[in-house]
Design a protein around this motif. Structure first.
Motif, PDB file in Angstrom:
ATOM      1  N   ALA A 278       0.845  -1.194   0.000  1.00  0.00           N
ATOM      2  CA  ALA A 278       0.000   0.000   0.000  1.00  0.00           C
ATOM      3  C   ALA A 278       0.879   1.241   0.000  1.00  0.00           C
ATOM      4  N   LEU A 279       0.470   2.245  -0.795  1.00  0.00           N
ATOM      5  CA  LEU A 279       1.167   3.527  -0.852  1.00  0.00           C
ATOM      6  C   LEU A 279       0.208   4.622  -0.423  1.00  0.00           C
ATOM      7  N   GLY A 280       0.683   5.526   0.462  1.00  0.00           N
ATOM      8  CA  GLY A 280      -0.113   6.660   0.895  1.00  0.00           C
ATOM      9  C   GLY A 280       0.583   7.955   0.548  1.00  0.00           C
ATOM     10  N   GLY A 281      -0.199   8.974   0.119  1.00  0.00           N
ATOM     11  CA  GLY A 281       0.392  10.206  -0.370  1.00  0.00           C
ATOM     12  C   GLY A 281       0.079  11.427   0.466  1.00  0.00           C
ATOM     13  N   LEU A 282       0.618  12.549  -0.008  1.00  0.00           N
ATOM     14  CA  LEU A 282       0.521  13.820   0.706  1.00  0.00           C
ATOM     15  C   LEU A 282      -0.918  14.344   0.739  1.00  0.00           C
ATOM     16  N   ASN A 283      -1.670  14.079  -0.306  1.00  0.00           N
ATOM     17  CA  ASN A 283      -3.029  14.609  -0.413  1.00  0.00           C
ATOM     18  C   ASN A 283      -4.095  13.544  -0.150  1.00  0.00           C
ATOM     19  N   GLY A 284      -3.739  12.458   0.502  1.00  0.00           N
ATOM     20  CA  GLY A 284      -4.700  11.423   0.852  1.00  0.00           C
ATOM     21  C   GLY A 284      -4.873  10.351  -0.198  1.00  0.00           C
ATOM     22  N   ASP A 285      -4.032  10.335  -1.227  1.00  0.00           N
ATOM     23  CA  ASP A 285      -4.129   9.306  -2.264  1.00  0.00           C
ATOM     24  C   ASP A 285      -3.678   7.958  -1.703  1.00  0.00           C
ATOM     25  N   LEU A 286      -4.420   6.913  -2.058  1.00  0.00           N
ATOM     26  CA  LEU A 286      -4.115   5.559  -1.607  1.00  0.00           C
ATOM     27  C   LEU A 286      -4.073   4.636  -2.817  1.00  0.00           C
ATOM     28  N   VAL A 287      -2.988   3.878  -2.963  1.00  0.00           N
ATOM     29  CA  VAL A 287      -2.842   2.892  -4.027  1.00  0.00           C
ATOM     30  C   VAL A 287      -2.425   1.576  -3.390  1.00  0.00           C
ATOM     31  N   VAL A 288      -3.105   0.484  -3.745  1.00  0.00           N
ATOM     32  CA  VAL A 288      -2.765  -0.856  -3.252  1.00  0.00           C
ATOM     33  C   VAL A 288      -2.507  -1.740  -4.462  1.00  0.00           C
ATOM     34  N   MET A 289      -1.368  -2.449  -4.438  1.00  0.00           N
ATOM     35  CA  MET A 289      -0.967  -3.305  -5.560  1.00  0.00           C
ATOM     36  C   MET A 289      -0.681  -4.712  -5.079  1.00  0.00           C
ATOM     37  N   SER A 290      -0.807  -5.652  -6.009  1.00  0.00           N
ATOM     38  CA  SER A 290      -0.411  -7.037  -5.758  1.00  0.00           C
ATOM     39  C   SER A 290       1.058  -7.186  -6.120  1.00  0.00           C
ATOM     40  N   SER A 292       2.568  -9.903  -6.762  1.00  0.00           N
ATOM     41  CA  SER A 292       2.791 -11.016  -7.687  1.00  0.00           C
ATOM     42  C   SER A 292       2.876 -10.538  -9.129  1.00  0.00           C
ATOM     43  N   ASP A 293       2.002  -9.588  -9.528  1.00  0.00           N
ATOM     44  CA  ASP A 293       2.015  -9.076 -10.902  1.00  0.00           C
ATOM     45  C   ASP A 293       2.092  -7.557 -10.976  1.00  0.00           C
ATOM     46  N   TRP A 294       2.070  -6.881  -9.824  1.00  0.00           N
ATOM     47  CA  TRP A 294       2.179  -5.423  -9.701  1.00  0.00           C
ATOM     48  C   TRP A 294       1.009  -4.704 -10.364  1.00  0.00           C
ATOM     49  N   ASN A 295      -0.138  -5.383 -10.424  1.00  0.00           N
ATOM     50  CA  ASN A 295      -1.358  -4.730 -10.873  1.00  0.00           C
ATOM     51  C   ASN A 295      -1.971  -3.936  -9.722  1.00  0.00           C
ATOM     52  N   VAL A 296      -2.526  -2.779 -10.043  1.00  0.00           N
ATOM     53  CA  VAL A 296      -3.201  -1.954  -9.038  1.00  0.00           C
ATOM     54  C   VAL A 296      -4.567  -2.560  -8.751  1.00  0.00           C
ATOM     55  N   ILE A 297      -4.795  -2.942  -7.495  1.00  0.00           N
ATOM     56  CA  ILE A 297      -6.081  -3.541  -7.127  1.00  0.00           C
ATOM     57  C   ILE A 297      -7.000  -2.531  -6.436  1.00  0.00           C
ATOM     58  N   HIS A 298      -6.453  -1.379  -6.078  1.00  0.00           N
ATOM     59  CA  HIS A 298      -7.290  -0.331  -5.480  1.00  0.00           C
ATOM     60  C   HIS A 298      -6.580   1.013  -5.612  1.00  0.00           C
ATOM     61  N   GLN A 299      -7.352   2.033  -5.968  1.00  0.00           N
ATOM     62  CA  GLN A 299      -6.829   3.399  -6.000  1.00  0.00           C
ATOM     63  C   GLN A 299      -7.961   4.344  -5.640  1.00  0.00           C
ATOM     64  N   SER A 300      -7.700   5.249  -4.702  1.00  0.00           N
ATOM     65  CA  SER A 300      -8.753   6.161  -4.249  1.00  0.00           C
ATOM     66  C   SER A 300      -8.144   7.398  -3.619  1.00  0.00           C
ATOM     67  N   ASN A 301      -9.031   8.392  -3.400  1.00  0.00           N
ATOM     68  CA  ASN A 301      -8.676   9.588  -2.650  1.00  0.00           C
ATOM     69  C   ASN A 301      -9.871   9.993  -1.808  1.00  0.00           C
ATOM     70  N   HIS A 302     -10.292   9.063  -0.930  1.00  0.00           N
ATOM     71  CA  HIS A 302     -11.442   9.328  -0.067  1.00  0.00           C
ATOM     72  C   HIS A 302     -11.087  10.258   1.097  1.00  0.00           C
ATOM     73  N   LEU A 303      -9.807  10.270   1.483  1.00  0.00           N
ATOM     74  CA  LEU A 303      -9.432  10.974   2.709  1.00  0.00           C
ATOM     75  C   LEU A 303      -9.214  12.456   2.469  1.00  0.00           C
ATOM     76  N   GLY A 304      -8.490  12.799   1.408  1.00  0.00           N
ATOM     77  CA  GLY A 304      -8.275  14.202   1.078  1.00  0.00           C
ATOM     78  C   GLY A 304      -7.276  14.925   1.942  1.00  0.00           C
ATOM     79  N   VAL A 305      -6.669  14.225   2.890  1.00  0.00           N
ATOM     80  CA  VAL A 305      -5.657  14.835   3.758  1.00  0.00           C
ATOM     81  C   VAL A 305      -4.426  13.935   3.795  1.00  0.00           C
TER      82      VAL A 305
END
Length: 600
Positions: A278-290, A292-305
């Motif tokens: 899981a990767l978390g960013g400065l503006n609340g961006d969240l990316v989760v990858m597998s 095994s194949d490095w495919n993105v299984i989730h990406q969102s910006n629900h938090l905003g902070v």
């Protein structure tokens, strides 16, 4: 003799005795008389002395003077001009030559170990820092080509040094007391025996450190490495300043860019668990990858902070944000759901630094103020808290074992908490490593083994919490940088892998964890403080016979084998006071002659 004996050297029918008043007394063993007393041109009291040579004409004496200088002189060569080695800033406690007499190692009250080259011109070639107190002795390790040195100190540690890189390879802790007084090595250089202030004789296995792999550097295509996580034995991932996520192969040196986004440029946090990163960013961006194949299984910006930290609890991901709020996302299904938001109690350091799950959906988080908070899935506020458990220092890790929770913090303490219903009760507080102020993690197994990772000065240590013994020591610069280690299961199999960031690069470290926990060879058999020890004979199957001398003037002959109780073969109280030194002379027929000398 009417003078204190500092050291002695046996050559053929003569013993060359060095005394505290810097004289060389020649004793004829066959006649039993002193044949000559030789004094150097410089008359001084000495604290330490040693000698090297194959005959009287080649005999070289090194003496540590009260002026903090080392005097080199030859008793058999009157035309030889004595020389002084200058560099120590304290009393010189001990001196040792290498086997060829071309190098000299000295230790001092200034807490340093210094190595001098005696070829052509006498000069200082290395100064080794690392002991926390006075250094009593240092020697070249046999069969190491003079590249490794071990030293003992008042800080009760044994250190192994690499001269090629002027670094401490490992620190061995086990003696209970202020000083280790004496050492002996096996002839193959695999084992070091120490006797100390706690009246015990201990055995250390150096084998894992003698042929270890060198540390390796990875430059991520001229990008600045910010965060690093360990994947498996041969792979790790790095998040760079530019927002690139790289997978690195330590076997082939292959670097592959698996993800790149400006969302994580200049700032990003990572967490890895169960094949997902899981990767978390400065503006609340969240990316989760597998992974095994490095495919993105989730990406969102629900938090905003800004996401301050990410922590996995099995299938759940905790995202800690500003103002004490943190959120939990459920990754157990294809559709990711943001289950609940939670609020930490008010404090100056209000973010999640550690977390662990409990039964029935409850969980505990630690914060930057050193407090623990208990939550359930249905409570926004904590239902129970222990404030400042780690004295206002951040909680660094949480682990569960049955009804107990193990908490570590930057106060250097391991706290053991028992769960009783919806309450947490502190049952024990352990200072795992003396004077340590940064305990980073704890690892448990069902058999009761407790290993802790901690930072002590510029070193990262792997320590057995049961006895405080150091299993691994790596000089990495401190815990403020990005780093990660391999799993507890792999560590228990004898492998320690460390990745850390230094000078914008990733350093990959491999260490073997062998039988390096100290072995107390018996219940204390030394009368009081063990002042000297020497190896008499080595047998097959790691059986060894040693002679020890202590403060009461007692000589003990002991036999030690791996897996058996050390046996005392004989004792003899032949000295009135301390036994300060002992040397063994082996004849062609295999007989041994043991010489001992004391202060009285």
């Amino acid at each position: 003799l009417s003078d204190w004996i500092i050291s002695c050297h046996c050559l053929q029918d003569f013993i060359y005795i060095l005394t505290i008043h810097n004289t060389c007394v020649i004793f004829h063993t066959s006649h039993g008389v002193v044949t000559e007393t030789i004094c150097p041109p410089i008359n001084s009291i000495v604290y330490s002395a040693t000698s090297h040579g194959h005959n009287f004409d080649s005999l070289l004496v090194a003496a540590g003077l009260v002026t903090n200088q080392i005097l080199l002189w030859r008793p058999g060569e009157l035309s030889y001009k004595p020389e002084l080695l200058i560099g120590h800033e304290g009393v010189i406690f001990n001196l040792h030559f290498n086997q060829t007499g071309t190098r000299l190692v000295s230790v001092s009250d200034d807490r340093t170990v210094r190595v001098w080259s005696l070829e052509r011109e006498n000069k200082l070639v290395a100064t080794l820092y690392g002991h926390n107190s006075r250094v009593w002795s240092a020697e070249f390790l046999p069969h190491s080509n003079d590249t490794k040195i071990f030293s003992i100190s008042e800080d009760s540690s044994l250190k192994l040094w690499c001269l090629e890189r002027c670094e401490n390879i490992n620190t061995f802790i086990g003696h209970k007391g202020k000083s280790i007084w004496s050492t002996a090595t096996s002839r193959d250089g695999r084992y070091v025996y120490t006797g100390g202030n706690d009246c015990t004789l201990r055995k250390w296995d150096l084998t894992p450190f003698l042929d270890r792999m060198k540390d390796r550097e990875f430059c991520i295509h001229n990008e600045v490495a910010r965060n690093v996580l360990f994947l498996d034995t041969n792979h790790f991932i790095v998040l760079t300043q530019a927002g690139g996520l790289w997978r690195c192969n330590t076997d082939t040196n292959e670097l592959v860019l698996v993800y790149n986004s400006c969302l994580f440029a200049s700032y990003g946090v990572m967490a890895l668990s169960s094949g997902r990163v899981a990767l978390g960013g400065l503006n609340g961006d969240l990316v989760v990858m597998s992974v095994s194949d490095w495919n993105v299984i989730h990406q969102s910006n629900h938090l905003g902070v800004k996401i301050l930290s990410l922590k996995w609890l099995s299938k759940y991901l905790i995202m800690s944000c500003q103002n004490g709020r943190f959120f939990m996302a459920d990754f157990s299904h294809l559709s990711v759901t943001l289950t609940h938001s939670f609020l930490l109690p008010h404090s100056n350091h209000r973010w999640v630094t550690a977390a662990c799950g409990l039964q029935d959906g409850a969980f505990i988080v630690g914060d930057g103020k050193g407090s623990l908070h208990l939550y359930s899935n249905f409570s926004t506020q904590s239902i129970f808290s222990i404030n400042k458990l780690h004295s206002s220092n951040p909680v660094t890790s949480l682990q569960t074992n049955s009804d107990f929770v193990y908490s570590t913090g930057r106060d250097g303490k391991l706290k053991i908490i028992q769960m009783t219903g919806e309450k947490m009760v502190v049952r024990n507080s352990i200072q795992v490593y003396r004077k340590c102020k940064w305990l980073e993690g704890v690892y448990l197994d069902p058999c009761g083994t407790i290993l802790c990772v901690l930072f002590h000065g510029s070193e990262i240590l792997l320590v057995n919490a049961r006895d405080g013994s150091v299993l691994v020591s790596v000089s990495c610069g401190g815990g403020h940088r990005g780093w990660d280690i391999n799993s507890f299961e792999e560590i228990m199999k004898g492998k320690f892998f460390l990745k850390y960031i230094k000078c914008q690069k990733v350093i990959s470290v491999t260490r073997e964890i062998g039988d390096i926990c100290d072995h107390e060879l018996s219940t204390p058999f030394l009368g009081r403080e063990g002042l000297c020890v020497t190896v008499l004979h080595t047998f097959p199957c790691d059986t060894i016979v040693l002679a020890t001398g202590d403060e009461t003037g007692t000589i003990s002959i002991v036999k030690s084998s791996i897996g058996t109780v050390t046996k005392v073969l004989s004792t003899n109280q032949c000295h009135v006071g301390n036994i300060n030194t002992m040397k063994v002379c082996e004849f062609e027929n295999g007989n041994l002659l043991l010489f001992t000398a004391g202060g009285r």
